[in-house]
Motif scaffolding. Structure first.
Motif, PDB file in Angstrom:
ATOM      1  N   ALA A 233       0.820  -1.215   0.000  1.00 44.44           N
ATOM      2  CA  ALA A 233       0.000   0.000   0.000  1.00 44.44           C
ATOM      3  C   ALA A 233       0.852   1.263   0.000  1.00 44.44           C
ATOM      4  N   VAL A 234       2.088   1.163   0.497  1.00 45.78           N
ATOM      5  CA  VAL A 234       2.999   2.317   0.534  1.00 45.78           C
ATOM      6  C   VAL A 234       3.837   2.410  -0.736  1.00 45.78           C
ATOM      7  N   THR A 235       3.887   1.307  -1.505  1.00 47.21           N
ATOM      8  CA  THR A 235       4.851   1.191  -2.604  1.00 47.21           C
ATOM      9  C   THR A 235       4.195   1.492  -3.947  1.00 47.21           C
ATOM     10  N   SER A 236       4.371   2.708  -4.428  1.00 41.86           N
ATOM     11  CA  SER A 236       3.864   3.087  -5.754  1.00 41.86           C
ATOM     12  C   SER A 236       4.813   2.556  -6.831  1.00 41.86           C
ATOM     13  N   PRO A 237       4.291   2.178  -7.980  1.00 39.19           N
ATOM     14  CA  PRO A 237       5.151   1.707  -9.071  1.00 39.19           C
ATOM     15  C   PRO A 237       6.200   2.765  -9.442  1.00 39.19           C
ATOM     16  N   ALA A 238       7.455   2.334  -9.483  1.00 44.94           N
ATOM     17  CA  ALA A 238       8.573   3.199  -9.881  1.00 44.94           C
ATOM     18  C   ALA A 238       8.725   4.427  -8.981  1.00 44.94           C
ATOM     19  N   GLY A 239       8.223   4.333  -7.746  1.00 45.93           N
ATOM     20  CA  GLY A 239       8.313   5.459  -6.820  1.00 45.93           C
ATOM     21  C   GLY A 239       9.501   5.365  -5.886  1.00 45.93           C
ATOM     22  N   THR A 240       9.518   6.228  -4.876  1.00 43.35           N
ATOM     23  CA  THR A 240      10.650   6.288  -3.945  1.00 43.35           C
ATOM     24  C   THR A 240      10.759   5.023  -3.094  1.00 43.35           C
ATOM     25  N   THR A 241       9.616   4.538  -2.584  1.00 40.64           N
ATOM     26  CA  THR A 241       9.639   3.334  -1.751  1.00 40.64           C
ATOM     27  C   THR A 241      10.100   2.137  -2.557  1.00 40.64           C
ATOM     28  N   SER A 242       9.640   2.045  -3.797  1.00 37.41           N
ATOM     29  CA  SER A 242      10.060   0.957  -4.677  1.00 37.41           C
ATOM     30  C   SER A 242      11.567   0.961  -4.884  1.00 37.41           C
ATOM     31  N   ALA A 243      12.129   2.151  -5.068  1.00 36.49           N
ATOM     32  CA  ALA A 243      13.579   2.262  -5.253  1.00 36.49           C
ATOM     33  C   ALA A 243      14.321   1.804  -3.993  1.00 36.49           C
ATOM     34  N   ALA A 244      13.805   2.188  -2.834  1.00 38.20           N
ATOM     35  CA  ALA A 244      14.449   1.801  -1.581  1.00 38.20           C
ATOM     36  C   ALA A 244      14.374   0.290  -1.359  1.00 38.20           C
ATOM     37  N   LEU A 245      13.208  -0.307  -1.588  1.00 43.46           N
ATOM     38  CA  LEU A 245      13.048  -1.744  -1.380  1.00 43.46           C
ATOM     39  C   LEU A 245      13.894  -2.551  -2.356  1.00 43.46           C
ATOM     40  N   ARG A 246      14.059  -2.030  -3.561  1.00 41.22           N
ATOM     41  CA  ARG A 246      14.909  -2.709  -4.542  1.00 41.22           C
ATOM     42  C   ARG A 246      16.355  -2.788  -4.039  1.00 41.22           C
ATOM     43  N   GLU A 247      16.814  -1.719  -3.384  1.00 42.75           N
ATOM     44  CA  GLU A 247      18.168  -1.724  -2.831  1.00 42.75           C
ATOM     45  C   GLU A 247      18.288  -2.716  -1.659  1.00 42.75           C
ATOM     46  N   LEU A 248      17.262  -2.775  -0.823  1.00 43.16           N
ATOM     47  CA  LEU A 248      17.285  -3.739   0.279  1.00 43.16           C
ATOM     48  C   LEU A 248      17.368  -5.163  -0.251  1.00 43.16           C
ATOM     49  N   ASP A 249      16.599  -5.454  -1.301  1.00 45.85           N
ATOM     50  CA  ASP A 249      16.652  -6.785  -1.902  1.00 45.85           C
ATOM     51  C   ASP A 249      18.011  -7.047  -2.545  1.00 45.85           C
ATOM     52  N   ARG A 250      18.575  -6.034  -3.180  1.00 45.09           N
ATOM     53  CA  ARG A 250      19.867  -6.193  -3.855  1.00 45.09           C
ATOM     54  C   ARG A 250      20.968  -6.532  -2.852  1.00 45.09           C
TER      55      ARG A 250
END
Length: 266
Positions: free
Chosen positions: A225-242
């Motif tokens: 619900a917080v994660t918009s497509p291609a948004g700031t939260t998405s960018a942050a979570l992608r780094e956590l996964d990486r």
């Protein structure tokens, strides 16, 4: 009303004592033991509960709560073996120590309940897991649930799961503190004053915890619900996964579980 003696006046012991007093347990039915006189005076002044010698506290109690460091348990159990009245319920808050250890050292048929609490007990928000020994009854479990409800939430678990409980909720607050600390430092790195970064992160953590508790939604649903497509939260979570954050956290909890098992075996 049950007479309770708390053995050990450290932070966790005092937190439980404060919760019992706040919940209305008669002060004259409570006492505690503490090796350091100055600490004993502090606890008595704050809560009005009397400090007693072990030889007085133990025979006069219906329930004993053992809240000492695991390394101090052997000499204490040797003393309890001589002082304990038949039928006295023994509640252990000692991390890693099994009910079997207590049962071997105490008089035959002594009921023992093992508890794994955590430090939010200090603010009345503990998560405590309880497991009965061989001689503990349903009545004993209900009594301990009522006692611990004064400082938070309580669940029953089979004792074989206590090492996992220790790793998950016993040590769990430290993981959240670690994450909050890291987020605050990131805010400072981005040029923010530390008090402001702290306020932003701590309130966000509090709000997120309340959403989890009050909505009952799965954390993945709330995250999405917080994660918009291609948004700031998405960018942050992608780094956590990486960086393998989920894998690292799982490995950390497994390591804590192993260490809890080692402590119980030593």
């Amino acid at each position: 009303m049950t007479s309770i003696a708390l053995l050990g006046g450290g932070k966790m012991g005092e937190a439980l004592l404060a919760g019992l007093v706040k919940s209305g347990h008669p002060i004259d039915q409570l006492c505690f033991t503490e090796r350091h006189p100055e600490r004993a005076r502090e606890v008595t002044e704050r809560h009005g509960v009397a400090a007693r010698d072990l030889a007085v506290a133990v025979p006069g109690a219906d329930t004993l709560v053992v809240a000492v460091k695991p390394q101090d348990i052997e000499p204490l159990l040797a003393e309890l073996d001589k002082l304990l009245r038949p039928g006295t319920l023994v509640v252990s808050l000692c991390a890693g120590l099994t009910t079997a250890l207590f049962e071997r050292s105490l008089p035959e048929n002594t009921p023992v309940i093992r508890v794994m609490p955590n430090t939010p007990m200090l603010v009345g928000e503990a998560m405590s897991a309880i497991s009965p020994g061989r001689h503990a009854t349903e009545e004993h479990l209900v009594e301990v649930e009522g006692m611990l409800a004064s400082v938070g939430r309580v669940v029953r678990v089979p004792e074989r799961q206590q090492d996992a409980v220790t790793a998950l909720s016993g040590s769990g607050p430290a993981y959240f503190f670690y994450l909050v600390e890291s987020m605050i430092e990131a805010g400072v790195l981005l040029g923010m004053a530390r008090p402001l970064a702290t306020e932003l992160v701590v309130q966000s953590a509090l709000g997120a915890a309340r959403m989890l508790r009050e909505t009952g939604e799965h954390p993945a649903v709330l995250r999405e619900a917080v994660t918009s497509p291609a948004g700031t939260t998405s960018a942050a979570l992608r780094e956590l996964d990486r960086h393998g954050t989920r894998t690292a956290l799982t490995a950390a909890i497994e390591a804590a579980c192993r260490r809890s098992s080692e402590l119980g075996a030593s």
